[in-house]
Design a protein around this motif. Structure first.
Motif, short mmCIF file in Angstrom:
data_model
loop_
_atom_site.label_atom_id
_atom_site.label_comp_id
_atom_site.label_asym_id
_atom_site.label_seq_id
_atom_site.Cartn_x
_atom_site.Cartn_y
_atom_site.Cartn_z
N SER A 88 51.61 50.40 40.04
CA SER A 88 50.70 51.56 40.09
C SER A 88 49.23 51.12 40.15
CB SER A 88 50.95 52.48 38.89
OG SER A 88 50.92 51.75 37.71
N VAL A 89 48.98 49.80 40.21
CA VAL A 89 47.60 49.32 40.30
C VAL A 89 47.28 49.08 41.78
CG1 VAL A 89 46.00 47.47 39.68
CG2 VAL A 89 47.73 48.25 38.04
N ALA A 90 46.18 49.64 42.25
CA ALA A 90 45.75 49.40 43.63
C ALA A 90 44.51 48.51 43.61
CB ALA A 90 45.43 50.72 44.33
N LEU A 91 44.41 47.61 44.59
CA LEU A 91 43.28 46.68 44.65
C LEU A 91 42.42 47.00 45.86
CD1 LEU A 91 44.95 43.25 43.77
CD2 LEU A 91 43.59 44.74 42.31
N TRP A 92 41.10 46.86 45.67
CA TRP A 92 40.15 47.14 46.75
C TRP A 92 39.13 46.01 46.82
CZ3 TRP A 92 41.48 51.88 48.86
CH2 TRP A 92 42.30 52.70 48.06
N PRO A 93 38.73 45.66 48.06
CA PRO A 93 37.69 44.63 48.17
C PRO A 93 36.32 45.15 47.71
CG PRO A 93 38.48 45.29 50.36
CD PRO A 93 39.31 46.02 49.37
N GLN A 94 36.02 46.48 47.99
CA GLN A 94 34.78 47.10 47.51
C GLN A 94 35.13 48.23 46.56
OE1 GLN A 94 34.44 46.72 51.28
NE2 GLN A 94 33.58 44.71 50.74
N VAL A 98 37.47 43.50 38.63
CA VAL A 98 38.39 42.47 38.12
C VAL A 98 38.23 41.19 38.96
CG1 VAL A 98 40.12 44.05 37.21
CG2 VAL A 98 40.24 43.31 39.59
N ARG A 99 38.73 40.11 38.39
CA ARG A 99 38.76 38.85 39.12
C ARG A 99 40.22 38.42 39.23
NH1 ARG A 99 38.90 33.84 37.38
NH2 ARG A 99 38.66 34.53 35.22
N LEU A 100 40.62 37.99 40.43
CA LEU A 100 42.00 37.55 40.64
C LEU A 100 42.19 36.20 39.95
CD1 LEU A 100 44.74 38.00 41.97
CD2 LEU A 100 43.86 36.90 44.03
N ALA A 101 42.99 36.18 38.88
CA ALA A 101 43.17 34.94 38.12
C ALA A 101 44.27 34.08 38.73
CB ALA A 101 43.49 35.26 36.67
N SER A 102 45.38 34.72 39.11
CA SER A 102 46.45 33.94 39.73
C SER A 102 47.33 34.89 40.52
CB SER A 102 47.28 33.21 38.67
OG SER A 102 48.02 34.14 37.93
N THR A 140 56.59 41.24 47.54
CA THR A 140 55.27 41.54 46.98
C THR A 140 54.70 40.30 46.32
OG1 THR A 140 56.21 42.20 44.87
CG2 THR A 140 55.89 43.95 46.50
N VAL A 141 53.40 40.40 46.01
CA VAL A 141 52.74 39.32 45.30
C VAL A 141 52.26 39.88 43.97
CG1 VAL A 141 50.85 37.64 45.33
CG2 VAL A 141 52.01 38.27 47.46
N ARG A 142 52.68 39.21 42.87
CA ARG A 142 52.25 39.64 41.55
C ARG A 142 50.90 39.00 41.25
NH1 ARG A 142 55.37 41.07 36.97
NH2 ARG A 142 56.17 42.50 38.50
N CYS A 143 49.87 39.86 41.08
CA CYS A 143 48.51 39.36 40.86
C CYS A 143 48.14 39.54 39.40
CB CYS A 143 47.52 40.13 41.73
SG CYS A 143 47.87 39.98 43.49
N GLU A 144 47.66 38.48 38.80
CA GLU A 144 47.17 38.59 37.43
C GLU A 144 45.66 38.77 37.50
OE1 GLU A 144 47.34 35.98 33.42
OE2 GLU A 144 48.94 35.61 34.88
N LEU A 145 45.18 39.84 36.88
CA LEU A 145 43.78 40.21 37.02
C LEU A 145 43.07 40.03 35.69
CD1 LEU A 145 44.43 43.52 38.99
CD2 LEU A 145 43.89 41.26 39.95
N ALA A 146 41.93 39.29 35.73
CA ALA A 146 41.14 39.11 34.52
C ALA A 146 39.94 40.04 34.59
CB ALA A 146 40.70 37.65 34.41
N GLY A 147 39.38 40.36 33.45
CA GLY A 147 38.22 41.24 33.40
C GLY A 147 38.21 41.95 32.07
N LEU A 198 37.31 41.77 42.80
CA LEU A 198 37.95 42.95 43.37
C LEU A 198 37.69 44.15 42.50
CD1 LEU A 198 41.38 41.21 44.02
CD2 LEU A 198 39.84 41.97 45.83
N TRP A 199 38.14 45.30 43.00
CA TRP A 199 38.15 46.51 42.20
C TRP A 199 39.59 46.98 42.07
CZ3 TRP A 199 33.74 48.45 39.93
CH2 TRP A 199 32.55 47.84 40.32
N ALA A 200 39.93 47.37 40.83
CA ALA A 200 41.29 47.86 40.59
C ALA A 200 41.23 49.32 40.21
CB ALA A 200 41.95 47.06 39.48
#
Lengths: 350, 268
Positions: A276-282, A294-298, A305-312, A336-338
């Motif tokens: 349910s999390v959407a990612l945006w470049p802006q 957020v910052r893409l940690a890994s 799909t790709v599981r993205c771990e987001l720090a922030g 990024l923006w989540a």
């Protein structure tokens, strides 16, 4: 009737203090990380390890009662146990392995062999009875181990990581078969596992154990939807955020706010599913109520799909399609923006 | 090129190694060279030799049987039980391994001899005398050889996965049933290897036997004693007797390597 156990064991620095209760026909999964005390609990129930305190009662009969000085040795407990690496006796044929428990409990050779053949039929290995364990595949061996454990028709079945030594594909078929047999089994089952999928697929009820204590208990779906510790949240793949409810928003303990669909108050957990999390470049247009930098940690691939771990300020997990991941040109370190819809956020009392 | 250099043995290691092989093999070659092959059959069939050989085989086999009956349970106690003073017990059990056999013979004599602590009682109560009988030969050989079996079986028990025994317990087997139906079959190769070692040691026993049992043809004169005696009177027959013992030893070694040590070594 049932299995009732209050188990106290001191193992080095680990103090195990676990209370479990399993009704007839019920499957209880004990889920937890390695070294949490799960196997210790099982060894106590089996009589292989005398507890330092507490009691174990099966159908009203005391198996352990430290205060009363009762300890029934393992071989006098009517139970079946399946071990992670099957532990079939290598010098005996498959039939004799399954017949072993019947023989030690007084059945004649022919009677025990006939019962063993019947049980091998039930696990669909009737034609392998003459083989030795070394000639079986891992999945077959584990099914024989299950037949051996069930052959005595015990009131208690203990499963110690029964699927974790199997490869992924075999695990799937053996899990399905195990599910069928547990459905037919009339006694109490305790399943120890560190795999949430096993717990979800096989158990009627789950207790989560960490550092010798129960940290959460409930039906599998409930535990998966509403984890109460980071360990469970990670297992089921949720971001777990503790905070304080302030009406339709939650102020997070780690900083930041989350908009939620229902009004809450007091200390709560917020759980966010990665899909349910959407990612945006802006920063996205419009005014979504939950938007965080957020910052893409890994990033780890997970099927399509790709599981993205987001720090922030608000740490999250996000699943994006592999195509979208490539299209956005994402790499660890990307800013990024989540966004998450308020209606997609689960909130429940702590 | 590189692999060849890695495989070559440096001279400071190669020369002593070759010398060591020569040192170990040459005496055996010498024995074969000096063997009076034409007289082999008459010597072998002479009454003294046959008697000594038969006595040796029977007493070594009996000593191995006694060692199995007593030693396997002892090995289990050392490997599996949690009794206190196990370390001390193990040290005591292995003393005969390092003790000069003559000393063992003297000790046996002091205990089981007519004036010994147990021997006097046996003599007075049952009119049983042990020294200088075939029984004494078996006792001396058992004393010296049993530790080989105990150590070997204990090692096999430690290497065997004790969780099989736990699995047996969850299937209703008490410790005795578990020992018979699970532990024993699992360590059978180790027991067999230990029994062969024990038998070979008993067959070659000299010091304890001659001290405690004496050297009486027909009752206590085993092959090693016969060899020693023959060397002083009739060297040719000593060579023949030695050759017989060498053949038995080599057969034992082959049996161990091919059948049991190989399988025991391959087991996890």
């Amino acid at each position: 009737m049932s299995l009732v156990a209050e188990v106290r064991v001191q193992r080095g620095v680990l103090h195990v203090e676990l209370d479990v209760r399993v009704a007839d026909g019920e499957v209880l999964a004990v889920l937890g990380p390695n070294g949490a005390g799960k196997s210790t609990l099982l060894r106590v129930l089996a009589g292989l390890l005398p507890p330092d305190g507490g009691r174990v009662t099966v159908d009203g009969e005391p198996w352990d009662d430290v205060d009363a000085g009762v300890h029934l040795p393992a071989h006098r407990r009517r139970l079946g146990m399946v071990f992670q690496d099957h532990l079939l006796f290598p010098h005996l044929s498959i039939t004799d392995n399954v017949a072993f428990g019947l023989r030690t409990r007084g059945a004649g050779r022919r009677e025990a062999r006939a019962a063993a053949a019947h049980w091998l039929e039930r696990v669909e290995l009737a034609d392998l009875g003459a083989r030795r364990p070394g000639q079986l595949s891992g999945g077959q061996a584990q099914r024989v181990a299950l037949a051996r454990a069930l052959a005595g028709e015990p009131p208690v079945l203990l499963l110690d990581e029964p699927l974790s030594a199997l490869d992924a594909r075999t695990r799937l078929t053996v899990r399905a078969e195990l599910r069928r047999h547990l459905g037919e089994f009339g006694g109490s089952t305790v399943l120890v596992t560190h795999d949430p999928v096993d717990a979800m697929a096989l158990a009627d009820r789950v207790v989560v154990v960490e550092e010798g204590r129960v940290v959460q208990a409930g039906p599998p779906g409930e535990v998966a939807r509403r984890p109460r510790t980071d360990y469970v949240a990670r297992l089921v793949g949720l971001a777990l955020l503790p905070g304080t409810g302030e009406g339709a928003t939650v102020r997070l303990d780690g900083g930041g706010r989350v908009a939620v669909a229902e009004e809450t108050a007091g200390t709560v957990f917020v759980a966010v599913r990665p899909e349910s999390v959407a990612l945006w470049p802006q920063r996205p247009e419009g005014s979504p109520r939950n938007v965080w930098p957020v910052r893409l940690a890994s990033a780890t691939p997970h099927g399509a799909t790709v599981r993205c771990e987001l720090a922030g300020e608000v740490p999250l997990l996000a699943d994006v399609t592999a195509a979208a991941f490539a299209e956005m040109g994402l790499a660890p370190g990307a800013q990024l923006w989540a966004t998450v819809k308020a209606s997609e956020v689960a909130v429940y009392e702590r | 090129m590189r692999s060849r250099r890695e495989r070559s043995v440096p001279a400071p290691l190669l020369v002593p190694a070759v010398l060591a092989v020569a040192f170990l093999v040459l005496p055996l070659v010498g024995l074969l060279v000096r063997t009076p092959w034409s007289e082999l059959w008459p010597q072998l069939t002479s009454p003294g030799v046959g008697e000594a050989l038969r006595l040796s085989l029977v007493s070594a086999t009996l000593a191995t049987a006694v060692s199995l009956v007593l030693g396997v349970p002892l090995a289990w106690v050392l490997a599996r039980s949690r009794i206190r003073g196990r370390g001390v017990l193990r040290a005591l059990v292995t003393v005969p391994l390092v003790l000069p056999p003559v000393v063992g013979g003297v000790a046996l004599f002091l205990v089981l001899g007519r004036q010994g602590i147990v021997g006097r009682w046996l003599d007075e109560a049952f009119d049983i005398t042990i020294p200088f009988t075939t029984t004494a030969v078996v006792i001396a050989e058992t004393f010296v050889a049993m530790p080989f079996l105990v150590i070997s079986v204990e090692g096999a028990l430690r290497a065997a996965d004790a969780r099989y025994e736990e699995a047996a317990a969850t299937l209703g087997a008490d410790r005795w049933t578990t020992f018979r139906r699970v532990t024993l079959p699992l360590v059978a190769p180790g027991i067999a290897a230990g029994a062969v070692l024990c038998w070979a040691r008993a067959l070659g026993e000299f010091g304890a036997t001659i001290t405690f049992a004496g050297n009486f043809p027909g009752t206590t004169q085993t092959m090693p004693l016969a060899v020693y005696l023959a060397l002083q009177q009739d060297p040719e027959s000593a060579i023949v007797l030695s050759l017989v013992l060498l053949a038995v030893s080599l057969a034992t070694l082959l049996l161990l390597r091919g059948r049991w040590l190989g399988r025991a070594g391959a087991a996890p």
